[in-house]
Scaffold this active site. Structure first.
Site: not given
Length: 478
Positions: A69-70, A177, A194-196, A320
């Site tokens: 996807g990136t 998303q 993105s497939a995942h 954090c």
């Protein structure tokens, strides 16, 4: 062990597993070859492209499979900017885009281009008029995610796409998303996913470029994937990605209704059962499976570790838990509390019993973490760090504001949530109308102290420069 981080990566869908295994046996050959094994591989690739394009809402010849996807995002932005280089080098993005988009924007600025970042409201949504105002004559591309990856807020893509079309500016939609839940409406020009994220295998991204969109692939040319994604296609993973996308979309309506009820349960129970907790993101226009909340006086990293020990895998936007030690750019843009942040994103098949168990465990875990952080970390209030006198600290505070500073809290050298904890301990020690100045060099303090004031009804007077870090001035109102 309940896995509640589907927004990062969804578990492999059973259909994806079946398709992957089958394609490993049938789709190993080069789809560019004319012999029978190559023809069989080409048939599988064409069928996968047609299936995915149908779910995206584009033509098969408009769809490219990428390695992630990136990679799809970076290819889309670079290609669209290159294709419209005669128009200009101006890019419009929202302040809450995925880091893949923002990194591409930074690269453009480094090359001499310009970027306009459109702000969002407290729910994480852009204003359509404000977004439209950012469009200029030299705008080569506009970017807007369909739904936010951290808080689930859906964006007004259709309205923005309509305005972009009228202005002659292509719109790139990051649908990573949301694509599992439905096609993206509107006259967008480019789309990535993105497939995942929907239960397909990792290593497969989608890039759709609608006909009529000026696009010039960057880098050496390649005969595969229309020259937009060079290299040998990972055919088994592509087949599994397309098959699982079709499967999850067939289940989407029923599963969205079911998961939305579970998310509503979390949204209502967390503020009720966990003191000083704030649910963030739009309560209505949001993804059905995702909810984010932040807890005052909690170390995000410790909270995630304790939830993991209790059997729950969740994510966080707290500084954090970040290697950069900076709060989430999404939470910062929204102006909400970042400390003790928890993102719960439910995968398909999550049960009501798992959510109930999470809601039973959460208050105890938060209380335990707060108890550990109850004592001052840096010593008494206004105690100076080693090598610096208490007078120096007071001088820093006074010099920062040029006015009566009241009580000074020295939280230099500490990380969130300690500056807010120290502020909360002493606010009752000053008269109503007086101030408390917190000295801190943790970047998250600039977000969390104003958010604390909003939650506690105190007046935040602003951030002022100090010799070290910054001075955050709060006036006691009640």
């Amino acid at each position: 062990m309940p896995y509640f981080d589907a927004a990062s990566s969804a578990p492999l869908h059973p259909v994806a597993r079946q398709a992957l295994v089958a394609a490993l046996d049938e789709g190993w050959a080069d789809p560019a070859r004319l012999y029978k094994e190559g023809r069989r591989a080409r048939m599988l690739l064409d069928a996968a492209r047609e299936t995915a394009a149908g779910e995206v809402g584009c033509r098969p010849d408009e769809l490219t499979f990428t390695s992630s996807g990136t990679r799809a995002v970076h290819t889309a932005i670079a290609g669209a900017l290159a294709g419209r280089r005669r128009v200009g080098r101006h890019l419009v993005v929202s302040a809450v885009e995925h880091s893949a988009v923002l990194h591409a924007a930074q690269a453009l600025e480094a090359e001499g281009g310009t970027v306009t970042e459109v702000p969002v409201d407290r729910w994480g949504e852009v204003s359509v008029p404000t977004y439209v105002e950012a469009l200029r004559e030299d705008t080569a591309l506009a970017c807007l995610q369909s739904a936010n990856h951290e808080v689930g807020t859906e964006q007004p893509v259709s309205q923005v796409a309509e305005a972009c079309l009228a202005a002659g500016v292509p719109l790139l939609v990051d649908a990573a998303q949301s694509l599992a839940w439905g096609a993206v409406d509107g006259d967008w020009s480019l789309l990535t996913a993105s497939a995942h994220k929907w239960g397909g295998p990792a290593g497969v991204g989608l890039l759709a470029v609608r006909k009529g969109t000026r696009f010039a692939p960057r880098g050496p040319s390649d005969e595969r994937e229309s020259g937009r994604a060079p290299g040998f296609e990972n055919l088994p993973a592509i087949v599994a990605a397309a098959a699982s996308l079709r499967a999850v979309r067939q289940e989407a309506a029923a599963e969205a209704a079911r998961l939305r009820k579970l998310v509503e349960l979390i949204r209502s129970r967390v503020p009720r059962d966990v003191p000083d907790a704030e649910v963030v993101g739009d309560p209505v226009r949001r993804l059905p499976h995702l909810v984010t909340f932040s807890c005052l006086y909690v170390d995000g990293e410790t909270l995630l570790h304790e939830l993991d020990r209790a059997g729950f895998s969740v994510s966080s936007g707290s500084s954090c838990t970040s290697s950069t030690l900076t709060p989430s750019h999404v939470l910062r843009a929204m102006g909400v509390l970042s400390e003790g942040n928890v993102r719960v994103s439910l995968p398909t098949g999550t049960t009501a019993e798992e959510v109930e168990r999470f809601l039973e465990v959460l208050p105890t875990v938060v209380a335990s973490v707060r108890e550990r952080l109850g004592a001052p970390v840096t010593g008494p209030v206004s105690a100076a760090p080693a090598g610096e006198s208490a007078g120096d600290a007071a001088e820093d505070a006074a010099g920062a504001g040029g006015e009566e500073t009241g009580l000074v809290v020295d939280a230099l050298g500490t990380r969130c949530p300690v500056p807010v904890i120290e502020l909360a301990k002493v606010i009752g020690d000053v008269p109503v109308g007086s101030t408390v100045t917190v000295l801190a060099d943790d970047e998250a303090a600039g977000l969390d102290i104003p958010a604390w004031c909003g939650m506690r009804g105190q007046e935040y007077l602003g951030e002022r420069p100090a010799r070290r870090g910054a001075a955050y001035v709060v006036r006691r109102v009640c």
